[in-house]
Design an enzyme around this catalytic site. Sequence first.
Site, PDB file in Angstrom:
ATOM      1  N   GLY A  14       0.810  -1.410   0.232  1.00  0.00           N
ATOM      2  CA  GLY A  14       0.275  -0.149  -0.381  1.00  0.00           C
ATOM      3  C   GLY A  14       0.912   1.023  -0.268  1.00  0.00           C
ATOM      4  O   GLY A  14       0.727   2.679   1.037  1.00  0.00           O
ATOM      5  N   ALA A  17       2.532   3.077  -5.479  1.00  0.00           N
ATOM      6  CA  ALA A  17       2.447   1.910  -6.054  1.00  0.00           C
ATOM      7  C   ALA A  17       0.935   1.253  -6.231  1.00  0.00           C
ATOM      8  O   ALA A  17       0.091   1.067  -6.655  1.00  0.00           O
ATOM      9  CB  ALA A  17       3.490   0.783  -6.439  1.00  0.00           C
ATOM     10  N   SER A  43       1.014  -3.533   4.912  1.00  0.00           N
ATOM     11  CA  SER A  43       1.378  -3.526   6.222  1.00  0.00           C
ATOM     12  C   SER A  43       1.857  -2.461   7.331  1.00  0.00           C
ATOM     13  O   SER A  43       2.761  -2.317   6.832  1.00  0.00           O
ATOM     14  CB  SER A  43       2.727  -5.190   6.548  1.00  0.00           C
ATOM     15  N   VAL A  51       9.667   8.739  -0.365  1.00  0.00           N
ATOM     16  CA  VAL A  51       9.820   9.956  -0.297  1.00  0.00           C
ATOM     17  C   VAL A  51       9.788  10.085  -1.507  1.00  0.00           C
ATOM     18  O   VAL A  51       9.970  11.578  -2.541  1.00  0.00           O
ATOM     19  CB  VAL A  51      10.970   9.778   0.138  1.00  0.00           C
ATOM     20  N   ALA A  54       8.548  14.433  -6.420  1.00  0.00           N
ATOM     21  CA  ALA A  54       8.467  14.990  -7.674  1.00  0.00           C
ATOM     22  C   ALA A  54       7.979  13.769  -9.106  1.00  0.00           C
ATOM     23  O   ALA A  54       8.397  12.911  -9.059  1.00  0.00           O
ATOM     24  CB  ALA A  54       9.932  15.699  -8.031  1.00  0.00           C
ATOM     25  N   LYS A  82       5.488  22.252 -10.771  1.00  0.00           N
ATOM     26  CA  LYS A  82       6.638  21.329 -10.991  1.00  0.00           C
ATOM     27  C   LYS A  82       6.648  22.506 -12.433  1.00  0.00           C
ATOM     28  O   LYS A  82       5.951  21.608 -13.376  1.00  0.00           O
ATOM     29  CB  LYS A  82       7.247  20.142 -10.635  1.00  0.00           C
ATOM     30  N   THR A 347      11.171   9.838 -12.180  1.00  0.00           N
ATOM     31  CA  THR A 347      10.771   8.862 -13.031  1.00  0.00           C
ATOM     32  C   THR A 347       9.623   7.704 -12.342  1.00  0.00           C
ATOM     33  O   THR A 347       8.954   6.525 -13.280  1.00  0.00           O
ATOM     34  CB  THR A 347      12.228   8.461 -13.952  1.00  0.00           C
ATOM     35  N   ILE A 349       7.784   7.283  -9.884  1.00  0.00           N
ATOM     36  CA  ILE A 349       5.774   7.362 -10.451  1.00  0.00           C
ATOM     37  C   ILE A 349       5.838   7.103 -11.682  1.00  0.00           C
ATOM     38  O   ILE A 349       4.310   6.465 -11.708  1.00  0.00           O
ATOM     39  CB  ILE A 349       5.515   8.865  -9.131  1.00  0.00           C
TER      40      ILE A 349
HETATM   41  C1  LIG Z   1      15.637   8.387  -2.135  1.00  0.00           C
HETATM   42  C2  LIG Z   1      14.598   8.285  -2.895  1.00  0.00           C
HETATM   43  C3  LIG Z   1      13.897   8.574  -3.445  1.00  0.00           C
HETATM   44  C4  LIG Z   1      13.107   9.360  -4.165  1.00  0.00           C
HETATM   45  N1  LIG Z   1      12.113   9.842  -5.228  1.00  0.00           N
HETATM   46  C5  LIG Z   1      10.929   9.396  -6.270  1.00  0.00           C
HETATM   47  C6  LIG Z   1      10.490  10.971  -7.101  1.00  0.00           C
HETATM   48  O1  LIG Z   1      10.642  12.018  -6.549  1.00  0.00           O
HETATM   49  N2  LIG Z   1      10.021  11.482  -7.926  1.00  0.00           N
HETATM   50  C7  LIG Z   1       9.289  10.153  -7.868  1.00  0.00           C
HETATM   51  O2  LIG Z   1       8.581   9.821  -9.269  1.00  0.00           O
HETATM   52  N3  LIG Z   1       9.822   8.626  -7.332  1.00  0.00           N
HETATM   53  C8  LIG Z   1      10.670   8.751  -6.251  1.00  0.00           C
HETATM   54  N4  LIG Z   1      11.026   7.936  -5.443  1.00  0.00           N
HETATM   55  C9  LIG Z   1      10.337   6.542  -6.195  1.00  0.00           C
HETATM   56  C10 LIG Z   1       9.244   6.409  -5.116  1.00  0.00           C
HETATM   57  O3  LIG Z   1       9.778   6.229  -3.777  1.00  0.00           O
HETATM   58  C11 LIG Z   1       9.111   4.434  -5.194  1.00  0.00           C
HETATM   59  O4  LIG Z   1       8.891   4.751  -7.206  1.00  0.00           O
HETATM   60  C12 LIG Z   1       7.276   4.755  -4.632  1.00  0.00           C
HETATM   61  O5  LIG Z   1       6.848   5.013  -2.733  1.00  0.00           O
HETATM   62  C13 LIG Z   1       6.592   3.544  -4.848  1.00  0.00           C
HETATM   63  O6  LIG Z   1       7.344   3.034  -4.047  1.00  0.00           O
HETATM   64  P1  LIG Z   1       6.349   1.290  -4.182  1.00  0.00           P
HETATM   65  O7  LIG Z   1       5.063   1.681  -3.738  1.00  0.00           O
HETATM   66  O8  LIG Z   1       6.737   0.183  -5.118  1.00  0.00           O
HETATM   67  O9  LIG Z   1       7.185   0.570  -2.209  1.00  0.00           O
HETATM   68  P2  LIG Z   1       6.841   1.344  -1.009  1.00  0.00           P
HETATM   69  O10 LIG Z   1       6.581   1.965  -0.991  1.00  0.00           O
HETATM   70  O11 LIG Z   1       8.566   0.324  -0.209  1.00  0.00           O
HETATM   71  O12 LIG Z   1       5.306   0.166  -0.323  1.00  0.00           O
HETATM   72  C14 LIG Z   1       5.418  -0.907   0.265  1.00  0.00           C
HETATM   73  C15 LIG Z   1       4.139  -2.080   0.002  1.00  0.00           C
HETATM   74  O13 LIG Z   1       4.550  -3.124   0.874  1.00  0.00           O
HETATM   75  C16 LIG Z   1       4.273  -3.379   1.904  1.00  0.00           C
HETATM   76  N5  LIG Z   1       4.776  -4.583   2.395  1.00  0.00           N
HETATM   77  C17 LIG Z   1       5.836  -4.961   2.127  1.00  0.00           C
HETATM   78  N6  LIG Z   1       6.367  -6.656   2.153  1.00  0.00           N
HETATM   79  C18 LIG Z   1       5.227  -6.967   2.845  1.00  0.00           C
HETATM   80  C19 LIG Z   1       4.665  -7.781   3.481  1.00  0.00           C
HETATM   81  N7  LIG Z   1       5.250  -9.203   4.447  1.00  0.00           N
HETATM   82  N8  LIG Z   1       3.220  -7.662   3.773  1.00  0.00           N
HETATM   83  C20 LIG Z   1       2.656  -6.875   3.487  1.00  0.00           C
HETATM   84  N9  LIG Z   1       2.551  -5.942   3.563  1.00  0.00           N
HETATM   85  C21 LIG Z   1       4.138  -5.612   2.796  1.00  0.00           C
HETATM   86  C22 LIG Z   1       4.782  -1.744   2.479  1.00  0.00           C
HETATM   87  O14 LIG Z   1       4.021  -2.663   3.317  1.00  0.00           O
HETATM   88  C23 LIG Z   1       3.930  -1.188   1.763  1.00  0.00           C
HETATM   89  O15 LIG Z   1       2.562  -0.780   2.135  1.00  0.00           O
HETATM   90  C24 LIG Z   1      12.393   7.463  -4.668  1.00  0.00           C
HETATM   91  C25 LIG Z   1      13.025   6.542  -4.131  1.00  0.00           C
HETATM   92  C26 LIG Z   1      13.692   6.652  -3.820  1.00  0.00           C
HETATM   93  C27 LIG Z   1      14.201   5.397  -2.709  1.00  0.00           C
END
Ligand SMILES: Cc1cc2nc3c(=O)[nH]c(=O)nc-3n(C[C@H](O)[C@H](O)[C@H](O)COP(=O)(O)OP(=O)(O)OC[C@H]3O[C@@H](n4cnc5c(N)ncnc54)[C@H](O)[C@@H]3O)c2cc1C
Length: 503
Positions: A14, A17, A43, A51, A54, A82, A347, A349
């Site tokens: 959650g 993505a 979770s 984070v 942008a 932006k 890129t 998001i």
């Molecule tokens: C330093 C940094 C800067 C960034 N800056 C930008 C930016 O400026 N612009 C941009 O477009 N993107 C940026 N990004 C990328 C952006 O943060 C991610 O693309 C975005 O947050 C998506 O993350 P996610 O949802 O894939 O993963 P996460 O945010 O890690 O979410 C993972 C989810 O999976 C769940 N989960 C994992 N394991 C389990 C389990 N065993 N049981 C139940 N739930 C579980 C977690 O609870 C969480 O809800 C950045 C990334 C980083 C690291």
Amino acid sequence: MTVAAIRDIVIVGGGTAGWMTAAALARFLETTRGGWRVTLVESDDIGTVGVGEATIPQIRLFNAGLGIDEDEFLRETQGSIKLGIEFDGWLRPGHRYMHAFGPTGRDLGLIGFHHYWLRGRALGDAAPFGAYSYNEAAAYAGRFMRGDNPATALPPLVHAYHFDAGLYAAYLRRYAEARGVVRFEGRIAGVTRDGMSGDIDTLILEDGATVSGQLFIDCSGFRGLLIEQTLGAGYEDWSEWLACDRAMAVPCASAGDFTPYTRSTARPAGWQWRIPLQHRTGNGYVYSSAHLSDDEAAATLLANLDGEALADPRPLRFTAGRRKAVWVKNVVAIGLSSGFLEPLESTSIHLIQSGIARLLQFLPDMRIDPVAVAEFNRLSAWEIERIRDFIILHYKATERADTPFWRRARDMAIPPELAERIALFRATGQIRRDQDELFTELAWSQVMIGQGIVPAAHHPLARLLGDDDIQGFLGTLRQAIAGAVATLPSHSDFLRSNRSQHR
Ligand SMILES: Cc1cc2nc3c(=O)[nH]c(=O)nc-3n(C[C@H](O)[C@H](O)[C@H](O)COP(=O)(O)OP(=O)(O)OC[C@H]3O[C@@H](n4cnc5c(N)ncnc54)[C@H](O)[C@@H]3O)c2cc1C
């Protein structure tokens, strides 16, 4: 034997993505009415990266597709506008340029504007390429207007957003749940798989609860809970070109200066981002752990904030690269579980957004077809590799030699396709760009020119205008931009009026 139609989708995670995927599926599958069921498991203990702040202009298409009102979105996410990304010190210390959205100059006939700019340069006109971007001029003036500006014939500014990623996910959660998506909270401790196909059947949560489905979308972040830990898709490591493998992130108090652009400042072992939101400014130092310790990174970051730090610096680890296959059996990876590129061009998001669009395009009906899976994987790899090369360009084309990090970047071997693009532009001013690639010819030319790759000569057709005509053309464009910017309200006023209209 009857085959059950695939209508039961489970999203794991959650973060940005997970909730973007849930909102889009709810919107486009009419979850409650069309026989589809969409479930999301997340979770609270594990939490999210949160984070990503942008974006690039394509995010507006995603929000518009969901029917989201822009003003409401900006209020709900503490968002700001932006207009581009400033690269400070990337070519050499003291130098800066902007990768601005929207057009630069005006194309005349068959050739790109940069050929006229090159011709003007040859005639002694010293204005930088960015002087012909309305977006850049508005960004540096701290001004913004949405849509047509009645005071000018220039096309409207092209914008994206900065926003609080946690608030965006919460906003999309409300959207998705209101349209039938069911959320489970709990840590997934195991899975069961079909003995014949190897497909995932059921998630088993720590408290013993189970969640079953037919198609699983892995949005579990870097860990790739299903795609990697369960199915072992494998990871292609790109750190030979993108050495940064850490980030230290910290929010700080807003200086009240809502500059409508992202700033990326080159640092001794990487770069620092600055992202102004309404309620705070996001900052982070992306660096190479082979060249800098975490403590040094935190100290440099804290010494370079424009307001009081609002938390302790938070470390994040990553490896640039992509999952070798993002669709394996009945699991599709979207978000950080599918691969990672540092946020230099904002890129990630966007890659979530295009992953969702591709998922909808290839949505299975009665069965998952291996031919569709192969094509999905091919397209996904192609897309992220083109973006990877664009990011590598920023490092490779530096003149910096002040630290081992920058010398390594300048001297490294790069993917052959990127080397060919650079050579072509340097020799002829032509941009090689594949169809459907994310970054436009203009984006490539802005970054190449900004990073000091200036073509040896302009196109002969640029000489169809006489010397005086070309100088007049360039001067008129600069005047039109300056005149238009002077009529724009400030970005702060734009945000303030949006807040006050809805009290
Ligand atoms: C330093 C940094 C800067 C960034 N800056 C930008 C930016 O400026 N612009 C941009 O477009 N993107 C940026 N990004 C990328 C952006 O943060 C991610 O693309 C975005 O947050 C998506 O993350 P996610 O949802 O894939 O993963 P996460 O945010 O890690 O979410 C993972 C989810 O999976 C769940 N989960 C994992 N394991 C389990 C389990 N065993 N049981 C139940 N739930 C579980 C977690 O609870 C969480 O809800 C950045 C990334 C980083 C690291």
